[in-house]
Enzyme design. Structure first.
Site, short mmCIF file in Angstrom:
data_model
loop_
_atom_site.label_atom_id
_atom_site.label_comp_id
_atom_site.label_asym_id
_atom_site.label_seq_id
_atom_site.Cartn_x
_atom_site.Cartn_y
_atom_site.Cartn_z
N GLU A 1 9.77 5.71 -2.14
CA GLU A 1 10.24 6.97 -1.55
C GLU A 1 11.52 6.77 -0.74
O GLU A 1 11.70 5.71 -0.11
CB GLU A 1 9.16 7.53 -0.62
N ASP B 1 -1.42 9.85 2.09
CA ASP B 1 -0.01 10.17 2.34
C ASP B 1 0.77 10.26 1.03
O ASP B 1 1.97 10.00 1.00
CB ASP B 1 0.63 9.13 3.27
P1 NAD Z 1 -3.49 -2.18 3.86
O1 NAD Z 1 -3.64 -2.29 2.38
O2 NAD Z 1 -2.95 -3.33 4.63
O3 NAD Z 1 -4.92 -1.84 4.52
C1 NAD Z 1 -5.80 -0.87 4.01
C2 NAD Z 1 -7.24 -1.28 4.34
O4 NAD Z 1 -8.10 -0.22 3.91
C3 NAD Z 1 -7.68 -2.56 3.61
O5 NAD Z 1 -8.14 -3.50 4.55
C4 NAD Z 1 -8.80 -2.07 2.68
O6 NAD Z 1 -9.82 -3.03 2.49
C5 NAD Z 1 -9.30 -0.84 3.44
N1 NAD Z 1 -10.02 0.13 2.62
C6 NAD Z 1 -9.71 0.57 1.37
N2 NAD Z 1 -10.63 1.49 0.97
C7 NAD Z 1 -11.53 1.61 1.98
C8 NAD Z 1 -12.69 2.40 2.18
N3 NAD Z 1 -13.15 3.21 1.22
N4 NAD Z 1 -13.35 2.31 3.35
C9 NAD Z 1 -12.91 1.45 4.33
N5 NAD Z 1 -11.81 0.68 4.20
C10 NAD Z 1 -11.13 0.75 3.05
O7 NAD Z 1 -2.64 -0.86 4.10
P2 NAD Z 1 -1.87 -0.40 5.43
O8 NAD Z 1 -0.48 -0.87 5.44
O9 NAD Z 1 -2.75 -0.65 6.62
O10 NAD Z 1 -1.79 1.17 5.15
C11 NAD Z 1 -2.98 1.95 5.13
C12 NAD Z 1 -2.66 3.33 4.57
O11 NAD Z 1 -1.83 4.02 5.50
C13 NAD Z 1 -1.89 3.31 3.26
O12 NAD Z 1 -2.47 4.27 2.39
C14 NAD Z 1 -0.48 3.71 3.63
O13 NAD Z 1 0.18 4.36 2.58
C15 NAD Z 1 -0.76 4.62 4.80
N6 NAD Z 1 0.35 4.78 5.73
C16 NAD Z 1 0.58 6.01 6.23
C17 NAD Z 1 1.59 6.20 7.15
C18 NAD Z 1 1.81 7.56 7.75
O14 NAD Z 1 2.83 7.77 8.42
N7 NAD Z 1 0.90 8.47 7.60
C19 NAD Z 1 2.41 5.12 7.53
C20 NAD Z 1 2.13 3.86 7.02
C21 NAD Z 1 1.09 3.69 6.13
#
Ligand code: NAD
Length: 362
Positions: free
Chosen positions: A69, A240
């Site tokens: 993005e 997101d």
């Molecule tokens: P990451 O992959 O490091 O961590 C995600 C965690 O979620 C992993 O540890 C995984 O095991 C766990 N997980 C997956 N499915 C699960 C479930 N059903 N129940 C419990 N845990 C589960 O990712 P990250 O960098 O921490 O990002 C997390 C999310 O946040 C991503 O989807 C990312 O796109 C989003 N994000 C959003 C924003 C925003 O501004 N809203 C900003 C950054 C990241």
């Protein structure tokens, strides 16, 4: 932007560059908690200046594996954009789910004034933005947060909530226990009381705030309506992108919904599950005092976070201003990024005089 902010690159062709290594040095110099607070202040200030910004939903290139993005915006004086990806499958391959870099420029010249890594900075700005929203939406006596998803973003979320809202009791859940152990190891010495839970439902039980920050490229149901008690604030960070949500639809319908920029959240947030004209509250209006945040102790509030371009602009603006502070000279390097011929119309002559043409192999 401070008046001094163009001092570093008096020579306009030199652009300060903050690498990953520099960003870690900046955190070491300023302190992570101070940076989370500082970025939160900039995010809040920019929400208050909402009408000044060019706003557009981010430009997304989707694939089966994830999304890449571009997130541009401008307040008329400065222009910024972030390049960011979201690839949930990366984690299994030993790669980051989210990586990013960004640029800040002067609108007047169009010349960049900062290049920066934004993988770490995104984690900070997302956590700071979550807290800015929670300040207006969570119950004032909140102490306990459920943190569902203990990956890359999670520690930053926890520290931001502790530093600014005094949340010191955490209930953790991740489908991968290794992630939870990593979190606990990283957060030792910060004074959290931590409970490890075996399900999202157990984590949510008794929490004042529930943060969902999981990564899965599907309409997941991390939180169902029955898991959430009266008065809870939900900080839904992980959903997101189109086809990627975390909350059961009934829960979204039950909550008072607060969003960053509705046209983007309707495409990317929990809101994508609801009708296109479903009424929402905009955070900038709440922050400016034009709209109520939480209205009662029993209301369930939901910050449907997707991450908006102004928040990255705020974070870049914050970093750029820090570089002007005394003692920050080792925290960036100057990049020779902009061609600077003596005669602006003689770009070719500059290349010719450099001798480059005569070096072509015969
Ligand atoms: P990451 O992959 O490091 O961590 C995600 C965690 O979620 C992993 O540890 C995984 O095991 C766990 N997980 C997956 N499915 C699960 C479930 N059903 N129940 C419990 N845990 C589960 O990712 P990250 O960098 O921490 O990002 C997390 C999310 O946040 C991503 O989807 C990312 O796109 C989003 N994000 C959003 C924003 C925003 O501004 N809203 C900003 C950054 C990241």
């Amino acid at each position: 932007m401070s008046e001094t902010s163009i001092q570093i690159n008096k020579e306009l062709n030199i652009v300060p560059f903050v690498s990953v290594d520099h960003m870690m040095k900046i955190i070491g110099r300023l302190g992570l908690e101070n940076m989370l607070k500082g970025i939160a202040d900039y995010v809040e200030d920019d929400f208050k200046r909402w009408e000044l910004f060019d706003k557009t939903p981010r430009v997304a290139a989707h694939s089966d594996e994830g999304v890449i993005e571009l997130m541009p915006t401008s307040d008329g004086d400065h222009y910024g954009f972030k390049y960011v990806n979201g690839h949930p499958k990366n984690m299994k391959e030993g790669l980051q789910t989210v990586t990013a870099f960004g640029v800040l420029s002067k609108v007047y010249t169009g010349y960049p004034i900062l290049f920066s890594e934004m993988t770490i900075l995104t984690a900070l700005r997302t956590a700071s933005t979550s807290v800015v929203a929670a300040k207006y939406l969570a119950r004032k006596n909140s102490r306990t947060m459920a943190l569902i998803g203990n990956g890359a973003q999670s520690e930053f979320q926890a520290l931001a909530f502790k530093t600014m809202l005094g949340i010191d009791q955490l209930r953790l859940y991740d489908i991968d226990p290794v992630a939870t152990e990593k979190f606990i190891g990283n957060m030792q010495g910060y004074g959290f009381e931590i409970v490890k839970c075996t399900s999202a439902s157990e984590a949510a039980s008794g929490a004042d705030i529930i943060t969902t920050v999981t990564a899965d490229k599907q309409n997941a149901t991390i939180l169902t309506d029955d898991m959430v008690g009266a008065g809870v604030h939900i900080n839904a960070v992980g959903g997101d992108c189109p086809g990627k949500t975390e909350l059961e639809k009934e829960l979204v319908l039950r909550a008072s919904l607060f969003v960053e920029y509705p046209p983007q959240t309707r495409i990317e947030g929990e809101l994508q599950q609801l009708d296109a004209d479903y009424p929402v509250n905009e955070m900038w209006q709440v922050i400016r005092g034009e709209l109520a945040g939480r209205k009662s102790a029993t209301e369930v509030t939901l910050f449907d976070s997707v991450g908006f371009a102004t928040e990255d602009f705020s974070a870049l603006r914050y970093i750029r201003d820090q570089l002007d502070r005394p003692g920050m000279s080792g925290m960036y390097e100057n990049l020779d990024m902009i061609a600077d011929p003596d005669d602006p119309r003689d770009l070719y002559g500059m290349v010719r005089r450099s001798g480059a043409m005569s070096q072509v192999a015969a």
